[in-house]
Design an enzyme around this catalytic site. Structure first.
Site, PDB file in Angstrom:
ATOM      1  N   ARG A  15      91.654  46.289 -41.367  1.00  0.00           N
ATOM      2  CA  ARG A  15      90.902  46.473 -42.732  1.00  0.00           C
ATOM      3  C   ARG A  15      89.641  47.620 -42.966  1.00  0.00           C
ATOM      4  O   ARG A  15      89.745  47.312 -43.771  1.00  0.00           O
ATOM      5  CB  ARG A  15      89.949  44.675 -42.744  1.00  0.00           C
ATOM      6  N   GLN A  72      94.896  47.513 -23.248  1.00  0.00           N
ATOM      7  CA  GLN A  72      95.736  46.922 -24.060  1.00  0.00           C
ATOM      8  C   GLN A  72      96.449  46.908 -24.687  1.00  0.00           C
ATOM      9  O   GLN A  72      96.612  47.575 -25.776  1.00  0.00           O
ATOM     10  CB  GLN A  72      94.449  46.160 -24.386  1.00  0.00           C
ATOM     11  N   GLY A 145      83.596  33.283 -36.806  1.00  0.00           N
ATOM     12  CA  GLY A 145      83.885  31.642 -36.097  1.00  0.00           C
ATOM     13  C   GLY A 145      82.623  30.523 -36.512  1.00  0.00           C
ATOM     14  O   GLY A 145      81.913  31.472 -36.278  1.00  0.00           O
ATOM     15  N   ALA A 384      63.809  92.692 -50.966  1.00  0.00           N
ATOM     16  CA  ALA A 384      64.334  91.836 -51.701  1.00  0.00           C
ATOM     17  C   ALA A 384      65.914  92.808 -52.145  1.00  0.00           C
ATOM     18  O   ALA A 384      65.531  93.666 -51.636  1.00  0.00           O
ATOM     19  CB  ALA A 384      63.874  91.270 -52.820  1.00  0.00           C
ATOM     20  N   SER A 409      63.918  97.184 -50.653  1.00  0.00           N
ATOM     21  CA  SER A 409      64.246  96.554 -51.197  1.00  0.00           C
ATOM     22  C   SER A 409      66.119  96.994 -51.404  1.00  0.00           C
ATOM     23  O   SER A 409      66.278  97.994 -51.654  1.00  0.00           O
ATOM     24  CB  SER A 409      63.981  96.230 -52.970  1.00  0.00           C
ATOM     25  N   ALA A 427      64.396 102.128 -51.071  1.00  0.00           N
ATOM     26  CA  ALA A 427      65.077 101.030 -52.337  1.00  0.00           C
ATOM     27  C   ALA A 427      66.383 102.181 -52.048  1.00  0.00           C
ATOM     28  O   ALA A 427      66.895 102.454 -53.069  1.00  0.00           O
ATOM     29  CB  ALA A 427      64.372 100.881 -53.794  1.00  0.00           C
TER      30      ALA A 427
HETATM   31  C1  UD1 Z   1      85.706  37.877 -33.649  1.00  0.00           C
HETATM   32  C2  UD1 Z   1      85.742  36.109 -33.434  1.00  0.00           C
HETATM   33  C3  UD1 Z   1      85.043  34.871 -34.383  1.00  0.00           C
HETATM   34  C4  UD1 Z   1      83.875  35.736 -34.037  1.00  0.00           C
HETATM   35  C5  UD1 Z   1      84.135  37.279 -34.711  1.00  0.00           C
HETATM   36  C6  UD1 Z   1      82.883  37.964 -34.671  1.00  0.00           C
HETATM   37  C7  UD1 Z   1      88.089  35.452 -31.699  1.00  0.00           C
HETATM   38  C8  UD1 Z   1      89.359  35.279 -32.082  1.00  0.00           C
HETATM   39  N1  UD1 Z   1      87.458  35.622 -33.149  1.00  0.00           N
HETATM   40  O1  UD1 Z   1      86.751  37.706 -34.791  1.00  0.00           O
HETATM   41  O2  UD1 Z   1      85.018  34.299 -33.829  1.00  0.00           O
HETATM   42  O3  UD1 Z   1      83.373  35.339 -35.391  1.00  0.00           O
HETATM   43  O4  UD1 Z   1      84.795  38.104 -34.250  1.00  0.00           O
HETATM   44  O5  UD1 Z   1      82.279  39.421 -35.144  1.00  0.00           O
HETATM   45  O6  UD1 Z   1      87.641  35.962 -30.966  1.00  0.00           O
HETATM   46  N2  UD1 Z   1      90.299  43.248 -30.326  1.00  0.00           N
HETATM   47  C9  UD1 Z   1      91.117  43.946 -28.898  1.00  0.00           C
HETATM   48  N3  UD1 Z   1      92.350  43.302 -29.491  1.00  0.00           N
HETATM   49  C10 UD1 Z   1      93.095  43.107 -29.788  1.00  0.00           C
HETATM   50  C11 UD1 Z   1      92.855  42.440 -31.201  1.00  0.00           C
HETATM   51  C12 UD1 Z   1      91.029  42.393 -30.807  1.00  0.00           C
HETATM   52  O7  UD1 Z   1      90.722  44.451 -27.986  1.00  0.00           O
HETATM   53  O8  UD1 Z   1      93.985  42.429 -29.764  1.00  0.00           O
HETATM   54  C13 UD1 Z   1      89.299  44.127 -30.221  1.00  0.00           C
HETATM   55  C14 UD1 Z   1      88.716  44.758 -31.430  1.00  0.00           C
HETATM   56  O9  UD1 Z   1      88.604  45.972 -31.637  1.00  0.00           O
HETATM   57  C15 UD1 Z   1      87.830  44.178 -31.857  1.00  0.00           C
HETATM   58  C16 UD1 Z   1      87.826  42.886 -31.941  1.00  0.00           C
HETATM   59  O10 UD1 Z   1      88.134  42.861 -30.388  1.00  0.00           O
HETATM   60  O11 UD1 Z   1      86.422  45.355 -31.770  1.00  0.00           O
HETATM   61  C17 UD1 Z   1      87.838  41.677 -32.321  1.00  0.00           C
HETATM   62  O12 UD1 Z   1      88.202  41.800 -33.132  1.00  0.00           O
HETATM   63  P1  UD1 Z   1      88.209  41.139 -35.052  1.00  0.00           P
HETATM   64  O13 UD1 Z   1      89.663  41.362 -35.125  1.00  0.00           O
HETATM   65  O14 UD1 Z   1      87.336  41.791 -35.537  1.00  0.00           O
HETATM   66  O15 UD1 Z   1      87.968  39.766 -34.647  1.00  0.00           O
HETATM   67  P2  UD1 Z   1      87.419  38.645 -35.450  1.00  0.00           P
HETATM   68  O16 UD1 Z   1      88.575  38.195 -36.727  1.00  0.00           O
HETATM   69  O17 UD1 Z   1      86.133  39.975 -36.013  1.00  0.00           O
HETATM   70 CA    CA Z   2      85.029  42.117 -35.653  1.00  0.00          CA
END
Ligand code: UD1
Ligand code: CA
Length: 456
Positions: A15, A72, A145, A384, A409, A427
């Site tokens: 995003r 990951q 959430g 200057a 200068s 100068a």
């Molecule tokens: C998440 C929560 C949501 C909460 C919100 C608050 C979940 C499913 N949802 O949503 O309930 O309200 O955060 O900010 O947890 N990340 C990984 N690996 C992945 C996916 C994400 O490391 O496979 C990391 C991202 O880099 C990020 C964080 O997890 O730093 C959150 O991921 P993001 O996709 O932003 O979750 P939200 O949609 O914000």
């Molecule tokens: Ca987030």
């Protein structure tokens, strides 16, 4: 008992619409991820584990020694991300503080409150409540959430916006994605998270798992909702930056620094400012800049990695990796580049540039001059339009000017060249040869034409 933090930072952050990974976007001059690393380190007293994936090498390089890393790959959601830390942390720690790199504004106190709430419950009831989550009460849901509570106040579930019924959507308690878990329970529960229809493992599903096992989940609400700005888009980034800036500016004002207009004053987190210094509008203090007491800085000034002593005045200036000792005045329209060192009482007026040069105590450079690779003694006057011609196309050459020399200068000092103590140039002199002490040199190229009368 020991708590270790795990910071999720493996997502791409689509995003943001950026080639730069989200967690490396700068927030007041530092990569976003540094904020959560520093705060959780302070709250737990332990080096955190950072889960990386997207652009892992770039993130690893930026973070360096500040965190341990687990990879990951592929990125299958927040639950899957936390699970990657299991092999590293199982049996090593009692509690896990899980947070995300895109929630950069939480304070150490907030994390400490969450940990204290979890540990206090754990002490009373070691098995009964394996999760304490940090929630935020806000009318602006921001896609978070929703925290659904049971009639008795305990948490029943966290429901993602996409899955929520209108009734649940109306709830104003939101999940910040920060949790404290009892570690033994966590490692056993993570593999039980089901695959979502979107092909991801949601960390939020752990709440439902605990509740269906007959366990309790408690939630602690963050005291200041401003801390709970998750950064998903560049709009959020600007919002977070504004809050952080305001927080830093307020702290400096309370510490005795006057900000004439805090809204146009940009102070990065590592900057230090002394008491009774006044910062005028549109001033940017970057990096490791340190400013002493009783200074006046700005308006319209940009200082990066610059050391400023006490009682200095900096007016409409741009400085980088420079040193100003005490009682130094620069500007308006002064430019100090890397290695500029202005000793006590130096005056540098308008349209001056200094690079890699030392200006001795009390020296003056009033107008329109350039000094590069130069050493000035004490009490030197630079007229200057003086220019050190320090670059011959191949090499940078040095100029040395002795104490109390008077440079006329429009003098061109063709380096390498030395002007002796007490010497004077006329100068427009083009100085290609060394000028002996206490001599007057004029012309083009300048020659020493006589010994000065009042010299010894
Ligand atoms: C998440 C929560 C949501 C909460 C919100 C608050 C979940 C499913 N949802 O949503 O309930 O309200 O955060 O900010 O947890 N990340 C990984 N690996 C992945 C996916 C994400 O490391 O496979 C990391 C991202 O880099 C990020 C964080 O997890 O730093 C959150 O991921 P993001 O996709 O932003 O979750 P939200 O949609 O914000
Ligand atoms: Ca987030």
């Amino acid at each position: 008992m020991k708590t270790t933090a795990v910071i999720l930072a493996a997502g791409q952050g689509t995003r943001m619409r950026s080639a730069l990974p989200k967690v490396l976007h700068p927030l007041l001059g530092r990569p976003m991820v540094r904020y959560s690393i520093d705060t959780v380190q302070k709250a737990t007293g332990e080096k955190p584990v950072l889960v990386i994936g997207h652009a892992a090498e770039a993130v690893r390089q930026q973070v360096g020694e500040a965190a341990d890393f687990v990879l990951q790959e592929p990125q299958l959601g927040t639950g899957h991300a936390l699970q990657q830390a299991a092999a590293r942390l199982r049996g090593q720690t009692d509690f896990i503080l899980a947070t995300t790199a895109d929630m950069a504004l939480f304070t150490v106190e907030t994390y400490e409150r969450l940990l204290a709430a979890h540990q206090e419950r754990f002490a009373r009831d070691p098995q009964g409540c394996p999760i304490t989550l940090l929630s935020v009460i806000s009318q602006d849901a921001r896609g978070f959430g929703r925290v659904v509570r049971k009639p008795d106040g305990e948490v029943q579930a966290v429901v993602e916006e996409a899955q929520a019924t209108p009734e649940v959507l109306a709830l104003q308690e939101l999940n910040t994605s920060v949790y404290c878990f009892t570690a033994d329970w966590l490692w056993n529960a993570l593999p039980r998270i089901p695959l979502s229809p979107k092909g991801e493992y949601y960390l939020t599903d752990l709440i439902g798992i605990a509740v269906s096992d007959g366990l309790s989940v408690q939630a602690v609400a963050v005291a200041d909702p401003c801390e709970a700005i998750g950064i998903n888009t560049r709009l959020h980034l600007a919002e977070a930056e504004a809050i952080l800036r305001q927080r830093i500016n307020q702290a400096w004002m309370l510490a005795g620094v006057s900000l004439i207009d805090p809204h146009t004053t940009y102070i990065e987190p590592d900057v230090i400012i002394g008491q009774d210094t006044v910062i005028w509008p549109n001033t940017y203090l970057h990096g490791s800049t340190r400013i002493g007491e009783n200074c006046t800085i700005g308006p319209n000034s940009i200082l990066r990695d610059t050391l400023v002593g006490d009682r200095c005045r900096v007016l409409v200036a741009v400085t980088e990796k420079a040193i100003l000792e005490n009682d130094v005045e620069i500007g308006p329209f002064a430019r100090l580049r890397k290695g500029a060192h202005l000793a006590n009482g130096v005056h540098m007026g308008n349209f001056g540039e200094v690079k890699n040069s030392y200006l001795g105590p009390g020296s003056k450079m009033g107008h329109v001059s350039y000094l590069g690779d130069t050493t000035l003694g004490a009490g030197v006057n630079i007229g200057a339009g003086t220019v050190t011609c320090n670059y011959d196309g191949k090499h940078k050459n040095k100029t040395e000017i002795g104490d109390h020399a008077f440079i006329g200068s429009d003098t061109m000092l063709v380096a390498p060249v030395t002007v002796g103590e007490g010497a004077v140039t006329g100068a427009g002199a083009v100085v290609t040869k060394n000028v002996p002490p206490h001599s007057l040199a004029v012309g083009m190229p300048a020659r020493a034409i006589r010994k000065l009368k009042d010299s010894d």
